[in-house]
Design an enzyme around this catalytic site. Structure first.
Site, short mmCIF file in Angstrom:
data_model
loop_
_atom_site.label_atom_id
_atom_site.label_comp_id
_atom_site.label_asym_id
_atom_site.label_seq_id
_atom_site.Cartn_x
_atom_site.Cartn_y
_atom_site.Cartn_z
N GLU A 93 113.07 -20.97 23.16
CA GLU A 93 113.54 -20.68 21.80
C GLU A 93 113.96 -19.23 21.80
O GLU A 93 113.14 -18.34 22.07
CB GLU A 93 112.43 -20.91 20.78
CG GLU A 93 112.23 -22.37 20.40
CD GLU A 93 113.49 -23.07 19.90
OE1 GLU A 93 114.37 -22.41 19.32
OE2 GLU A 93 113.60 -24.27 20.14
N CYS A 95 113.20 -15.02 14.01
CA CYS A 95 114.37 -15.60 14.68
C CYS A 95 115.27 -16.26 13.65
O CYS A 95 116.48 -16.39 13.86
CB CYS A 95 113.99 -16.67 15.71
SG CYS A 95 112.37 -16.48 16.39
#
Ligand code: ADP
Length: 477
Positions: free
Chosen positions: A247, A281
């Site tokens: 990720e 993020c």
């Protein structure tokens, strides 16, 4: 506080250098000391994880679930203590940090119950008297490499599904989240986990992270962090034929159409951009606004931004705290200077703090083209850039013109365009009238393009990553 590794159920001091951790909200306060580990220590941890595997995968899912429930209960008991430490270590406001610990507890309970969930398919056989079905098998030893921005929730959303599937774990947290990681493991110890099932190795990414990925006998790697590191780890795993999940970055956008309800839209846009000082993020760093509402949007944004208070992470009323580290501080100052030089400033906070810390004043800029660095690069800080577009189609072109594809939101009351957006956005998590950040734990999390390796975390999707399907057939005729 001084960190130790948790290897084979024992607390052992790292044999590497020691780093003193200062509170980013107040650099005069020492929070603790991190002691780094050597590769030899990581190798001992890998052996311990292997030794623990047989027993852990052979107990029932129900039993593994009981351990996870006990971990959740222990975490609940130490909720505020852990949130306080994490706030001091990386500067996330206490209220938000408490929410993150709550998320960790929920994740543990969610995956605990997976231990007894029905699973697999019965697949009718072409032959008579054959029972054909699938079941999940654990992968083996899993390495987890985690970042500092969610020092509690991200490790738990990896380790909980890894453990319930019957894997054992080697966890290397980010250097800037290692005090919290150590504390979390001391809390998990209270759950009585069998030794070697969960091992914590504190150390440098380039040493311990590299060893775990390149040399340790692992069967899976789950990584969250920067795109450059993620891509290079993925390459190593692909060569070793190790299952991996990376990720990585995001350059998430909020699209505001002419018919958006500004009163309702601004709080989630601002929260997406400035909570956690933009260090998520999934943070909103691009705001794409249709021209018919542009002026109104700017006026309303400036007004709303007055409520965005920058302050000490442990003081009530701080909407955002400092950025987490000197490295982040320097990087953000470079982006702020670039914005001051090449963009037009829409809003800059005037908040003054009395503390010496890594404070970056929230900034909103405009007046750059969509290929400008400020609109393309992941800044990971309290900076949002606005672009005006003539219509929905231009908004979509600009939205998709990026290497990333993690999260995006549209703000509109037009049902048709809302649904079109969900189809048109080349993005893993797409939302309507909601913040770009804050995807629920029971829902899959992950991106497209360079944001992720195209697997998913959280929810049922995580079980697919941490297990492998076996196809079984029994002839009983
Ligand atoms: P960030 O910029 O968010 O700190 P990184 O990708 O540098 O992102 O770090 C995320 C995690 O990856 C941290 O735990 C870090 O220690 C680890 N890491 C960094 N570099 C490497 C590497 N070369 N190999 C393995 N792990 C690494």
């Amino acid at each position: 506080m001084e960190t130790k590794n948790w290897i084979d159920g024992e607390w052992t001091k790292g044999k590497g250098n020691t780093i003193t951790v200062k509170n980013p909200s107040d650099l005069s306060e020492t929070v603790g000391e991190i002691t780094l580990s050597t590769v030899d220590q990581a190798s001992i941890a890998a052996d311990a994880a292997h030794a623990a595997l047989t027993t852990w995968k052979d107990i029932t899912g129900n039993e593994r679930g009981q351990y996870l429930y006990a971990m959740a209960n222990a975490l609940e008991k130490h909720h505020e203590e852990l949130a306080t430490l994490a706030s001091k270590e990386m500067g996330k406001p206490f209220g938000e940090m408490k929410g993150e610990v709550t998320r960790g507890i929920q994740l543990l309970r969610y995956y605990a119950s997976e231990g007894v969930r029905s699973d697999g398919d019965v697949i009718p056989s072409a032959a008579k008297n054959v029972l054909q079905y699938t079941k999940r098998a654990p992968l083996g030893v899993i390495a987890l490499i985690t970042p500092w921005n969610f020092p509690v929730a991200i490790p738990i959303w990896k380790l909980a599904p890894a453990l319930i599937c019957g894997n054992t774990v080697l966890w290397k947290p980010a250097e800037n989240g290692s005090l919290t990681a150590y504390k979390l493991c001391t809390i998990f110890e209270e759950a009585g986990l069998p030794k070697g099932v969960l091992n914590l190795i504190i150390g440098k990414g380039r040493e311990i992270g590299t060893f775990l990925t390149e040399k340790a006998d692992i069967k899976g790697l789950s990584f969250t962090g920067s795109t450059s590191t993620g891509l290079s780890l993925a390459e190593v795993c692909a060569k070793r034929n190790i299952k991996y999940q990376t990720e990585m970055g995001g350059k998430n956008a909020a699209v505001v159409l002419n018919d958006a309800d500004l009163q309702k839209s601004l709080p989630p846009i601002i929260s997406g951009a400035f909570r956690s000082a933009g260090q998520k993020c999934t943070a909103t760093s691009r705001i794409i606004v249709e021209e018919g509402i542009y002026d109104q949007f700017i006026d309303a944004l400036k007004e709303e931004m007055e409520n965005v208070k920058l302050g000490h992470a442990l003081e009530a009323g701080s909407y955002l705290g400092p950025v987490a580290s000197l490295e982040q501080f320097k990087k953000m100052n470079r982006y702020i200077a670039l914005a001051q030089k090449e963009a037009e400033i829409v809003y800059e906070s005037k908040d003054q703090t009395t503390y010496d810390g890594y404070y970056i004043k929230p900034l909103v800029a405009t007046g750059v083209s969509s290929n400008h660095a400020l609109f393309q690069e992941e800044t990971f800080g309290p900076l949002a850039v606005i672009i005006k577009v003539k219509d929905y189609d231009e908004a979509i072109d600009i939205l998709n013109d990026t290497d990333y594809g993690l999260s995006a939101s549209i703000f509109t009351n037009d049902l048709h365009r809302a649904h079109r957006f969900l189809d048109d956005a080349e993005i893993g998590m797409v939302r309507v009238n909601q913040e770009t950040a804050g995807v629920e734990y029971q829902a899959p999390f992950g991106g497209m393009k360079q944001s992720s390796s195209h697997t998913r975390e959280q929810g049922q999707a995580a079980l697919d990553f941490y297990s492998i399907i076996k196809t079984c057939a029994v002839h009983y005729g």
